[in-house]
Write an enzyme that holds these catalytic residues in place. Sequence first.
Site, PDB file in Angstrom:
ATOM      1  N   GLY A   1       0.857  -1.180   0.000  1.00  0.00           N
ATOM      2  CA  GLY A   1       0.000   0.000   0.000  1.00  0.00           C
ATOM      3  C   GLY A   1       0.887   1.221   0.000  1.00  0.00           C
ATOM      4  O   GLY A   1       2.072   1.120   0.304  1.00  0.00           O
TER       5      GLY A   1
ATOM      6  N   CYS B   1       5.201  -6.125   1.736  1.00  0.00           N
ATOM      7  CA  CYS B   1       5.535  -4.692   1.764  1.00  0.00           C
ATOM      8  C   CYS B   1       4.760  -3.963   2.864  1.00  0.00           C
ATOM      9  O   CYS B   1       5.021  -4.170   4.034  1.00  0.00           O
ATOM     10  CB  CYS B   1       5.335  -4.077   0.385  1.00  0.00           C
ATOM     11  N   TYR B   2       3.773  -3.131   2.523  1.00  0.00           N
ATOM     12  CA  TYR B   2       3.024  -2.461   3.594  1.00  0.00           C
ATOM     13  C   TYR B   2       2.436  -3.507   4.544  1.00  0.00           C
ATOM     14  O   TYR B   2       2.414  -3.323   5.764  1.00  0.00           O
ATOM     15  CB  TYR B   2       1.908  -1.590   2.999  1.00  0.00           C
TER      16      TYR B   2
ATOM     17  N   HIS C   1       8.315  -7.548  -3.198  1.00  0.00           N
ATOM     18  CA  HIS C   1       7.103  -7.961  -3.919  1.00  0.00           C
ATOM     19  C   HIS C   1       7.327  -9.282  -4.652  1.00  0.00           C
ATOM     20  O   HIS C   1       7.816  -9.270  -5.792  1.00  0.00           O
ATOM     21  CB  HIS C   1       6.703  -6.874  -4.927  1.00  0.00           C
TER      22      HIS C   1
ATOM     23  N   GLU D   1       5.246 -11.037  -6.091  1.00  0.00           N
ATOM     24  CA  GLU D   1       4.285 -11.219  -7.184  1.00  0.00           C
ATOM     25  C   GLU D   1       4.763 -10.663  -8.518  1.00  0.00           C
ATOM     26  O   GLU D   1       4.226 -11.018  -9.554  1.00  0.00           O
ATOM     27  CB  GLU D   1       2.935 -10.588  -6.802  1.00  0.00           C
TER      28      GLU D   1
ATOM     29  N   SER E   1     -18.242  -6.220 -30.177  1.00  0.00           N
ATOM     30  CA  SER E   1     -17.364  -5.680 -31.227  1.00  0.00           C
ATOM     31  C   SER E   1     -16.737  -6.803 -32.039  1.00  0.00           C
ATOM     32  O   SER E   1     -16.200  -6.576 -33.108  1.00  0.00           O
ATOM     33  CB  SER E   1     -16.263  -4.842 -30.585  1.00  0.00           C
ATOM     34  N   GLY E   2     -16.795  -8.018 -31.478  1.00  0.00           N
ATOM     35  CA  GLY E   2     -16.119  -9.124 -32.142  1.00  0.00           C
ATOM     36  C   GLY E   2     -14.714  -9.303 -31.584  1.00  0.00           C
ATOM     37  O   GLY E   2     -14.032 -10.264 -31.903  1.00  0.00           O
ATOM     38  N   GLY E   3     -14.276  -8.363 -30.740  1.00  0.00           N
ATOM     39  CA  GLY E   3     -12.978  -8.504 -30.076  1.00  0.00           C
ATOM     40  C   GLY E   3     -13.059  -9.562 -28.978  1.00  0.00           C
ATOM     41  O   GLY E   3     -14.145 -10.011 -28.618  1.00  0.00           O
ATOM     42  N   VAL E   4     -11.886  -9.930 -28.445  1.00  0.00           N
ATOM     43  CA  VAL E   4     -11.847 -11.018 -27.470  1.00  0.00           C
ATOM     44  C   VAL E   4     -12.709 -10.705 -26.237  1.00  0.00           C
ATOM     45  O   VAL E   4     -13.531 -11.523 -25.815  1.00  0.00           O
ATOM     46  CB  VAL E   4     -10.392 -11.273 -26.993  1.00  0.00           C
ATOM     47  N   ASP E   5     -12.532  -9.517 -25.681  1.00  0.00           N
ATOM     48  CA  ASP E   5     -13.180  -9.231 -24.403  1.00  0.00           C
ATOM     49  C   ASP E   5     -14.702  -9.200 -24.516  1.00  0.00           C
ATOM     50  O   ASP E   5     -15.403  -9.841 -23.724  1.00  0.00           O
ATOM     51  CB  ASP E   5     -12.675  -7.901 -23.820  1.00  0.00           C
TER      52      ASP E   5
ATOM     53  N   SER F   1     -16.499 -10.522 -26.772  1.00  0.00           N
ATOM     54  CA  SER F   1     -17.004 -11.840 -27.167  1.00  0.00           C
ATOM     55  C   SER F   1     -17.103 -12.767 -25.957  1.00  0.00           C
ATOM     56  O   SER F   1     -18.108 -13.454 -25.765  1.00  0.00           O
ATOM     57  CB  SER F   1     -16.074 -12.493 -28.191  1.00  0.00           C
TER      58      SER F   1
ATOM     59  N   LYS G   1      -5.628 -10.189 -19.538  1.00  0.00           N
ATOM     60  CA  LYS G   1      -5.938 -10.600 -20.913  1.00  0.00           C
ATOM     61  C   LYS G   1      -5.754 -12.110 -21.137  1.00  0.00           C
ATOM     62  O   LYS G   1      -6.606 -12.765 -21.706  1.00  0.00           O
ATOM     63  CB  LYS G   1      -5.039  -9.828 -21.881  1.00  0.00           C
TER      64      LYS G   1
END
Length: 510
Positions: A55, A82-83, A168, A170, A222-226, A228, A366
Amino acid sequence: MQNETVIVLDFGGQYNQLIARRVRECNVYCEVMSYKNSIEKIKEKNPVGIIFTGGPNSVYDEKSPHYDKEIFELGIPILGICYGCHLMAYSLGGHVDTAPVGEYGKTEITTSDSLLFDGVDKNTVVWMSHTDYIDKIPEGFKITAYSKDCPCAAYENADKKLYAVQYHPEVNHSIQGQQMLKNFLYNICGCKGDWIMSDFAKRSIEALRNKIGNGKVLCALSGGVDSSVAAVMLHKAVGKQLTCVFVDNGLLRKNEGDEVESLFRKQFDINLIRANAQEKFLGKLKGVIEPEKKRKIIGEEFIRIFETEAKKIGTVDFLVQGTIYPDVIESGAGDAAVIKSHHNVGGLPEHVDFKEIIEPLRDLFKDEVRQLGIELGLPEKFVWRQPFPGPGLAVRVIGEITEDKLAILRDADAIFREEIANAELNKSINQYFAVITDMRSVGVMGDSRTYDYTLALRAVTTTDFMTADWARIPYDVLEKASNRIVNEVKHVNRLVYDITSKPPATIEWE
Ligand code: XMP
């Protein structure tokens, strides 16, 4: 049966969703919860482990987020990052101080014996980002790692299953960070790794169904991945209560409109309205050469048409958006929001009444969205689509947009994409397409002089699309694409390959 659940307790760090994603990569179900949730809420989830995120604050700031100390008495393993690491020390009687020198960036730490460092090298590089440090650990704890400038890079009380790291784990720069997280989950929390993406799909579909009830849902496809993936998920949840509106603006790639229509109408049997608005868009764009003006016209026209179509289906209760996690970060951050508004063509329609926006992919990255798409039965080809800008080919036709230029571009672009796929480069190159310039030059074909268009090929590798490098495509692949394009597409006699990175160029030419 409930999956084993880990709670990522969010103290406002920038990497909170990344931590969640790393936990999912270990096949453990996890939920991000704000520190503002009471301890009772956490207990209800019956977690097998809790991770405190980083944080921006110092634990001594008046406004810094603290947490009910009872959390350390629940017997649930905790990892403070961290925090979170400072907060654990501070809450349990240790002391945090401000260091004379901050530590930022890749830092080597020396680790000692700990379940957290199982399989981790004695000296390993991690990502540090702090000024405060722990100068006294709480009683009963021991230090398990240090760096040159940080005497306490990790500490723990193994009996109480409380662990903390200053760095971190991650982020990718922490070379063995994922191993450490895995150790926490498996060695310390006792996880077995019972979570897979299909669980996410099942859970989300069920939650959507409960939330929507008998309501009507509208989705701009839109036909895009997201969009769809979001649409298919909603369809699985509420079937025919969902209507998708797909606006064909005449600026799509070769065969794209028909492919989208056939996939959603035939394969998924989704209620789909295809608004064929090609002429309207091209009419409005006639004579326009200024890139921002093109964008604005397309954005406005999209909203107008979407609204007209939406009105036909009457009142809607929910509007679906395919927002994914990186969009959420972008929209939150100062100037980024401005970039986003022209990136998300149309934005939100103003005159469609709805109760609520639904964003089923809000917490996913993504690649997780792609994984989910496969899980939901979308074809590989769709799931691995490269990003395509909302204004479509309009920003790849330099100068005035005409039917002729669009037709040339569509054919050339299809050939280039085909050759990239043939060379199996379609997953390693993140975006690749053709651009038609407004320039003509002299060439010779057979025995005749030609005076035709110059097209450019653009291909980039990138992880975030904010910066990008031009792709080092093998010459023979470029050669094949170039030969095919000049031979198969009329009115092209010259091909150039764009070798600028971003910055200083952008990915699209306009
Ligand atoms: P640039 O050209 O800014 O593009 O380097 C970065 C990424 O964003 C996409 N892009 C857009 N997407 N509407 C969109 O939906 C737009 O107006 C737009 N402009 C660029 C571009 O394709 C690349 O992936």
